[in-house]
Design an enzyme around this catalytic site. Structure first.
Site, short mmCIF file in Angstrom:
data_model
loop_
_atom_site.label_atom_id
_atom_site.label_comp_id
_atom_site.label_asym_id
_atom_site.label_seq_id
_atom_site.Cartn_x
_atom_site.Cartn_y
_atom_site.Cartn_z
N MET A 127 1.27 6.76 -4.68
CA MET A 127 0.16 7.07 -3.77
C MET A 127 0.20 6.15 -2.55
SD MET A 127 -1.47 9.68 -5.05
CE MET A 127 0.22 10.27 -5.24
N HIS A 128 1.32 6.23 -1.81
CA HIS A 128 1.54 5.35 -0.66
C HIS A 128 0.36 5.37 0.31
CE1 HIS A 128 5.81 5.06 -1.80
NE2 HIS A 128 5.81 6.37 -1.92
N ASP A 129 0.04 6.57 0.80
CA ASP A 129 -0.96 6.69 1.87
C ASP A 129 -2.37 6.40 1.39
OD1 ASP A 129 1.08 7.44 3.64
OD2 ASP A 129 0.97 9.51 2.96
#
Length: 392
Positions: free
Chosen positions: A280-282
């Site tokens: 869940m980078h963003d």
């Protein structure tokens, strides 16, 4: 810490004070470069979200729209994970799912400033949402192109707008190129992008910066206070079946959409042989802005490689207190005061030029996330998306 029953009153007061001070220190560390805790207004923060949805972008947008701490002035779409023909309707879909139709959405760049577009359909599926299918959006984007929308909004609220960028930085760079005074009017920029520990599309480069390194370099050299949330921390944010089950059980429009996207993305990863779910980078970049205690930051001077054949898009972080330049405790301030020139490549035999000095001395231009409170992040993300934490 000792149990309360085993502590004297003095020990309890001392421990409590230490905990408060440590929390305040970490909170200050997480603020954008040059910003103090006292500078932050207590009310909602004006933001523009620049995005290329994308699985993790979609969840990040839903998180932002479920967070009363934010006053979202607009969402600007850019080509990246998938072409603009998909990122724009995906952004419009998320706005409708969240019931936030009052938020304007603007169409941005169809490709990088100087390069051909490279997408990440291998990770996000052909439609950008891991194969999750939603109805066509009813809403239409505003007439202004994204760069002009960013320029107008920042000028309307000078010194108030933070840019939350979770895709390639093409739209932001275009806005800065169109208005030489704009950078001084942006409050801060919080980006998902970059890495000091290797890339995810090449050994050197993180995807968002790799897609448009020239745009990223413009942003890093703009003078805007930057917070960089890169792969150094986002690699530790794998979505799991347990997370998706919580979302599925909540049964509200946002949680159902997030669960559908998450479930499809996990299955997509498994089909491709990955051992863990999508990261869940963003969402971490958005969550770190909402809750400064989620991330730990250090000051760096960051620049972007644009000329390398194998390293284009690499983010280079310089610090006089990191790596082999570390000093013993108590000497960090002296080390930071040292003149540390930022150098370019060494000259070749066929050239009369000398090694270029890009900066005469070390001056940080970014706070870089180097540590993460993993449980705190997912408590916020899943709590907001499921409706179990405070939302709008």
């Amino acid at each position: 810490m000792k149990k309360h029953s085993d502590m004297t009153r003095r020990e309890f007061v001392t421990a409590s004070a230490d905990a408060v001070l440590n929390g305040l220190a970490r909170s200050a560390e997480a603020l954008p470069l040059g910003e103090k805790q006292s500078d932050r207004a207590p009310g909602p923060h004006r933001v523009i979200i620049d995005t290329d949805p994308g699985v993790d972008d979609a969840l990040a947008l839903l998180l932002a729209m479920r967070s009363p701490e934010l006053k979202i002035e607009g969402i600007t779409a850019v080509a990246g994970n998938v072409p603009l023909e998909l990122t724009l309707p995906n952004a419009l879909r998320m706005v409708e799912i969240a019931g936030s139709e009052d938020i304007p959405v603007a169409a941005g760049a169809k490709g990088p400033l100087l390069r051909r577009l490279v997408t990440a359909t291998y990770a996000h599926g052909e439609n950008g949402l891991g194969g999750a299918v939603f109805p066509e959006p009813r809403r239409k984007p505003v007439t202004e192109p994204a760069a002009e929308f960013i320029r107008q909004t920042v000028r309307k609220y000078p010194g108030e707008v933070t840019l939350l960028t979770i895709g390639p930085l093409t739209n932001v760079a275009a806005a800065l190129n169109s208005d030489e005074d704009l950078a001084h009017m942006v409050r801060a920029l919080v980006m998902m992008g970059g890495s000091l520990s290797g890339g995810n599309i090449t050994p050197a480069a993180e995807f968002n910066v790799y897609v448009d390194p020239e745009a990223a370099r413009i942003v890093f050299q703009s003078g805007i206070p930057i917070t960089m949330v890169g792969l150094d921390v986002t690699r530790k944010t794998s979505l799991t079946d347990d997370h998706v089950r919580v979302l599925e059980a909540a049964q509200n429009p946002v949680s159902r959409a997030a669960a559908t996207i998450g479930r499809n993305a996990i299955n997509h990863n498994r089909e491709r042989g990955f051992l863990v779910g999508p990261n869940m980078h963003d969402s971490l970049a958005v969550a770190g802005f909402l809750d400064p205690l989620i991330l730990h930051f250090e000051d760096y001077y960051v620049d972007v490689e644009t000329a390398g054949e194998l390293t284009a898009g690499e983010t280079l972080g310089y610090s006089p207190t990191a790596g082999d330049l570390r000093r013993r405790p108590g000497m960090e301030k002296d080390a930071a005061a040292m003149n540390m020139p930022i150098r370019g490549s060494a000259p070749t035999f066929g050239s009369t030029r000398t090694s270029p000095v890009l900066r005469e001395k070390f001056v940080p231009n970014a706070k870089v996330a180097v540590g993460i409170d993993f449980p705190r992040f997912f408590d916020l993300l899943i709590g907001r998306l499921s409706g179990k934490q405070g939302t709008r």
